[in-house]
Design an enzyme around this catalytic site. Structure first.
Site, mmCIF file in Angstrom:
data_model
loop_
_atom_site.group_PDB
_atom_site.id
_atom_site.type_symbol
_atom_site.label_atom_id
_atom_site.label_comp_id
_atom_site.label_asym_id
_atom_site.label_seq_id
_atom_site.Cartn_x
_atom_site.Cartn_y
_atom_site.Cartn_z
ATOM 1 N N LYS A 236 -6.512 4.631 -20.016
ATOM 2 C CA LYS A 236 -6.847 5.002 -21.388
ATOM 3 C C LYS A 236 -5.640 4.830 -22.317
ATOM 4 O O LYS A 236 -5.174 3.735 -22.530
ATOM 5 C CB LYS A 236 -7.397 6.428 -21.393
ATOM 6 N N TYR B 154 -15.186 15.680 -17.132
ATOM 7 C CA TYR B 154 -15.591 14.281 -17.121
ATOM 8 C C TYR B 154 -16.699 14.082 -16.081
ATOM 9 O O TYR B 154 -16.616 14.600 -14.969
ATOM 10 C CB TYR B 154 -14.358 13.437 -16.794
ATOM 11 N N ASP C 145 -6.316 17.794 -16.267
ATOM 12 C CA ASP C 145 -6.557 16.403 -16.655
ATOM 13 C C ASP C 145 -6.130 16.270 -18.114
ATOM 14 O O ASP C 145 -6.782 16.795 -19.018
ATOM 15 C CB ASP C 145 -8.034 16.063 -16.480
ATOM 16 N N ARG D 281 0.830 -1.211 0.000
ATOM 17 C CA ARG D 281 0.000 0.000 0.000
ATOM 18 C C ARG D 281 0.865 1.262 0.000
ATOM 19 O O ARG D 281 0.434 2.313 -0.477
ATOM 20 C CB ARG D 281 -0.950 -0.019 1.195
#
Length: 388
Positions: A203, A106, A178, A54
């Site tokens: 993406k 988005y 972004d 983590r």
């Protein structure tokens, strides 16, 4: 804007940097491709300084190294998804802070700010950053942060990042961009003043629709420390396997993107010429409202096309379903071509009034252009449009 990035350093080309990841953390084997490190925990005192996945893993470090290299920046931090990366940045804010957002973001970003973070006292104001008056709004509202996309999703508005950052930096307001639609190959937000460059590595970076991930790049050590803390403290880390897949995928990013952009530019012209299409948005076309900004700010027009069809929602859905090589699906940036109906898919959670204001209506479709043969995509589109 302060930067810890060394100056006058030699850097190989983007394709070279995409392929050569550096340290594999398996030097004894001579492996060319780094292995997957699925361990949740590590023996104390190991040379890499790992303790618990983590808070860090070799596969995270390998991917972060490649991402900072192609972004040509000092630091990169990887996350479990693009939304995880957004959450990491938002976690640095406090109750009462104002985030000044581009109005066309988005849908999941809007949902996070409006339905989640707002409950913790984080405020948002929505601005059309293509309007010159938005620069005055920055000075008047004095936000704690500015949040941009360019090109925006799904309307492909092009914001003048440099101009916005000049005003914001003068007031020491951090700017988030972004950059998912472009990646560092087509646009470099950090080089034109942004504080943080955010990417959904799901993406284009990965490019094969088989892994989730997000990343934040910066030149400021302060922000790197904040992002690393959020990755660990909030449990926003990716899986080692997804990082391995994305590291593999990024090696072909320049090749894939070159083909996708070439296909998209040709198909945008084809769509614009068809009588069943009301209008087309593609950043490098002459009819794009911000084409001049796009030409100055981007290295190419990208591989996303947005179009408004002459048909109602049922006809638009029928068009989408009739396509053979464009799958009706969420997401974008993979080697396969996709088509999306933003009003009922990516922006389904946005209220109807806001969608109407923005122009996200029942006839709007968003194409993510893939690497297929252009002739096949062109023929597929023509047949479906002729039947509309």
């Amino acid at each position: 804007m302060s930067s810890d990035k060394p100056q006058n350093h030699y850097s190989p080309g983007l394709s070279t940097r995409s392929i050569h990841h550096g340290e594999s953390f398996a030097s004894d084997t001579g492996t060319v491709m780094p292995p997957i490190f699925p361990s949740s925990t590590f023996e104390h005192g190991n040379p890499g300084g790992f303790d618990y996945t983590r808070s860090g893993n070799p596969n995270f470090r390998i991917l972060e190294s490649v991402l900072s290299s192609i972004e040509d920046c000092s630091y990169a931090t990887v996350f479990g998804s693009g939304v995880s990366a957004i959450t990491a940045i938002a976690s640095t804010l406090k109750t009462g802070d104002l985030v000044l957002c581009e109005e066309n973001l988005y849908g999941c970003t809007i949902r996070l700010f409006e339905q989640i973070f707002q409950r913790f006292g984080l405020n948002t104001a929505w601005v059309d950053f293509t309007d010159a008056s938005s620069l005055t709004t920055i000075t008047e509202k004095k936000p704690a942060m500015i949040w941009l996309e360019s090109p925006t999703n799904p309307l492909l508005k092009i914001l003048d990042i440099s101009k916005i950052c000049t005003v914001a930096n003068a007031q020491k307001i951090p700017v988030v961009v972004d950059n998912t639609f472009c990646t560092a190959l087509l646009q470099s937000p950090l080089k034109i003043g942004a504080t943080l460059s955010l990417t959904s590595t799901t993406k284009y970076i990965n490019g094969h629709s088989d892994a989730l991930g997000g990343a934040i790049c910066t030149n400021e050590r302060k922000w790197q420390d904040l992002m690393t803390f959020a990755q660990k403290a909030l449990g926003l880390q990716p899986s080692p396997f997804d990082c391995w897949l994305i590291t593999r995928g990024i090696k072909t990013l320049p090749l894939r993107l070159e083909r996708q952009v070439s296909n998209a530019a040709a198909l945008a012209d084809q769509l614009a010429a068809h009588p069943s299409v009301k209008w087309v948005r593609y950043p490098f076309r002459g009819d794009h409202p911000q084409q001049n900004v796009a030409l100055r700010q981007m290295n190419a027009g990208g591989a996303i096309i947005t179009a408004n069809l002459k048909g109602n929602q049922n006809q638009t859905f029928s068009f989408c379903k009739s396509l053979k090589f464009f799958t009706l699906a969420e997401s974008l940036g993979g080697v396969e071509s996709l088509i999306c109906h933003p009003a009922t898919m990516t922006h389904a959670s946005v209220d109807a009034t806001t969608k109407a204001h923005l122009g996200i209506d029942e006839s709007l479709v968003r194409f993510s252009i893939g690497c297929e043969d252009l002739s096949d995509l062109s023929s597929d589109l023509k047949k479906a449009l002729d039947q509309l």
